[in-house]
Design an enzyme around this catalytic site. Structure first.
Site, short mmCIF file in Angstrom:
data_model
loop_
_atom_site.label_atom_id
_atom_site.label_comp_id
_atom_site.label_asym_id
_atom_site.label_seq_id
_atom_site.Cartn_x
_atom_site.Cartn_y
_atom_site.Cartn_z
N LYS A 48 -7.36 4.87 -9.93
CA LYS A 48 -8.63 3.97 -9.96
C LYS A 48 -8.53 2.78 -11.07
O LYS A 48 -9.11 1.95 -11.03
CB LYS A 48 -9.79 4.65 -10.52
CG LYS A 48 -10.19 5.92 -9.35
CD LYS A 48 -11.10 5.07 -8.43
CE LYS A 48 -11.00 5.63 -6.95
NZ LYS A 48 -11.35 6.96 -6.97
N LYS A 77 -3.75 8.74 9.47
CA LYS A 77 -4.92 9.43 9.74
C LYS A 77 -6.00 8.68 10.08
O LYS A 77 -6.47 7.61 9.35
CB LYS A 77 -5.29 10.41 8.21
CG LYS A 77 -4.58 11.75 8.33
CD LYS A 77 -4.39 12.62 7.12
CE LYS A 77 -5.83 12.92 6.43
NZ LYS A 77 -5.89 13.62 5.39
N LYS A 114 -8.09 6.78 7.09
CA LYS A 114 -7.28 6.34 6.08
C LYS A 114 -7.43 4.74 5.74
O LYS A 114 -7.30 4.39 4.58
CB LYS A 114 -5.93 6.77 6.34
CG LYS A 114 -5.47 7.92 5.61
CD LYS A 114 -5.03 7.68 4.02
CE LYS A 114 -4.44 8.68 3.29
NZ LYS A 114 -5.38 9.70 2.72
#
Ligand code: TRP
Length: 333
Positions: free
Chosen positions: A112, A195, A198
């Protein structure tokens, strides 16, 4: 006594087929076997989106979509995190013994920092304590989450054990990640790699709420190649993915038909995608209709949230009462 399961659901983003075949089917099976608490983790979303203008609407949509999939409020306790004031209370208590060093070492925090360098807030740093509070508030032992949450779970165990040790109690059991059954069907995205969900690209995911024409368009744009050049050739990634998708939503006969065509080098991806689009649209239709129905029934959705919060608070209040007692917090009145 049934074992206690807790899982948090992200409060933003529509449900796509990958979510359905992954977490959702897991939840649907678990809700009858365990004492399940499923909640929408709306506080968590503020760590990345502090001032959303559609906060309530996002939460409502996620709740509606999960109910539309068959999450059953009579079987599981379904609630919204921010309806349970005991969660932030336990979060505060856990934070007193959560060390900045260990929080800073968390890989999701480091991610983050990279992604939002202008908003490295304390909520981000203490995301693992909030998640630990979500789990420990019901003294859960099982948490159905993927690999990416393993470190958060480990921290939940650390915080629970630390609390037990410091305050000489056995209040918190150790929560572990688990999946019901063994096979999680992997659903790839439509862009040929990875995926579903994603990558951020609009065309990568099929959402349960997508109208049929949108589904057709997305599927027809899925990445393919110029076709096999040898009999029984090994499939490249994008083609393998197309077959995985077909395996999830089409009949066995349809699937083997195109497998044979591929093996014989007679496959026409246009035909295959047309079939896949039809089968996906048919698969999603009942979900989309149920989502639309529930979206109009705010009375029902409101009742689900209220009953869920009431049930969740019984368990949460007991835990917080015991946590306060263990620390020695007492009121004067
Ligand atoms: N961190 C989880 C995610 O990103 C969501 C979550 C929040 C959660 N609180 C939880 C999951 C408690 C399991 C238990 O998917």
């Amino acid at each position: 006594m049934k074992e206690i399961v807790v899982s948090g659901i992200r409060s933003t983003g529509r449900l796509h087929l990958g979510n359905y075949f992954g977490a959702m089917r897991n939840f649907l099976k678990m809700q009858h076997e365990y004492n399940c608490f499923f909640f929408i983790a709306d506080y968590h979303s503020l760590t990345t989106h502090p001032a959303p203008n559609d906060f309530h609407e996002n939460v409502r949509q996620v709740l509606v979509e999960y109910l539309a999939c068959g999450l059953d409020p009579d079987a599981a306790t379904i609630y919204v995190q921010s309806d349970i004031p005991e969660i932030p209370e336990l979060y505060l208590l856990l934070n007193m013994n959560a060390y900045v060093g260990e929080l800073e070492r968390c890989t999701s925090f480091k991610d983050k920092i990279r992604k939002q360098p202008d908003n490295i807030n304390a909520g981000l740093l203490t995301y693992p304590s909030l998640m630990a509070a979500d789990i420990l508030i019901h003294r859960a032992v099982k948490v159905p989450v993927g690999k990416d949450q393993e470190q958060h779970l480990e921290m939940a165990r650390t915080f629970g054990n630390r609390f037990n040790r410091i305050y000489r109690t056995e209040l918190f059991p150790e929560p572990y990640a688990f999946n019901f059954g063994t096979e999680l069907v992997k659903i790839p995205g439509l862009d040929g790699s990875g995926k579903m969900g994603k990558s951020e690209g609009e065309g990568n995911a099929i959402f349960l709420s997508d109208p049929e024409d949108v589904i057709r368009k997305k599927v027809m744009r899925a990445v393919t190649d110029s076709g096999p050049t040898e009999l029984n050739q090994k499939k490249p990634e994008a083609i393998k993915n197309l077959f995985l998708l077909m395996n999830a939503v089409s009949s066995h006969d349809t699937y083997s038909f195109f497998e044979d065509k591929y093996a014989q080098m007679q496959i026409r991806y246009g035909d295959m995608k047309k079939q896949l689009a039809e089968d996906m649209a048919a698969f999603c239709k009942p979900f989309r209709e149920r989502i639309e129905e529930l979206s109009k029934d705010s009375e029902y959705v409101g009742k689900v949230a209220r009953v869920g919060a009431e049930k969740a608070r019984v368990s949460a209040q007991e835990t917080v009462r015991n946590a306060r007692k263990a620390i020695g917090i007492r009121s004067f009145y």
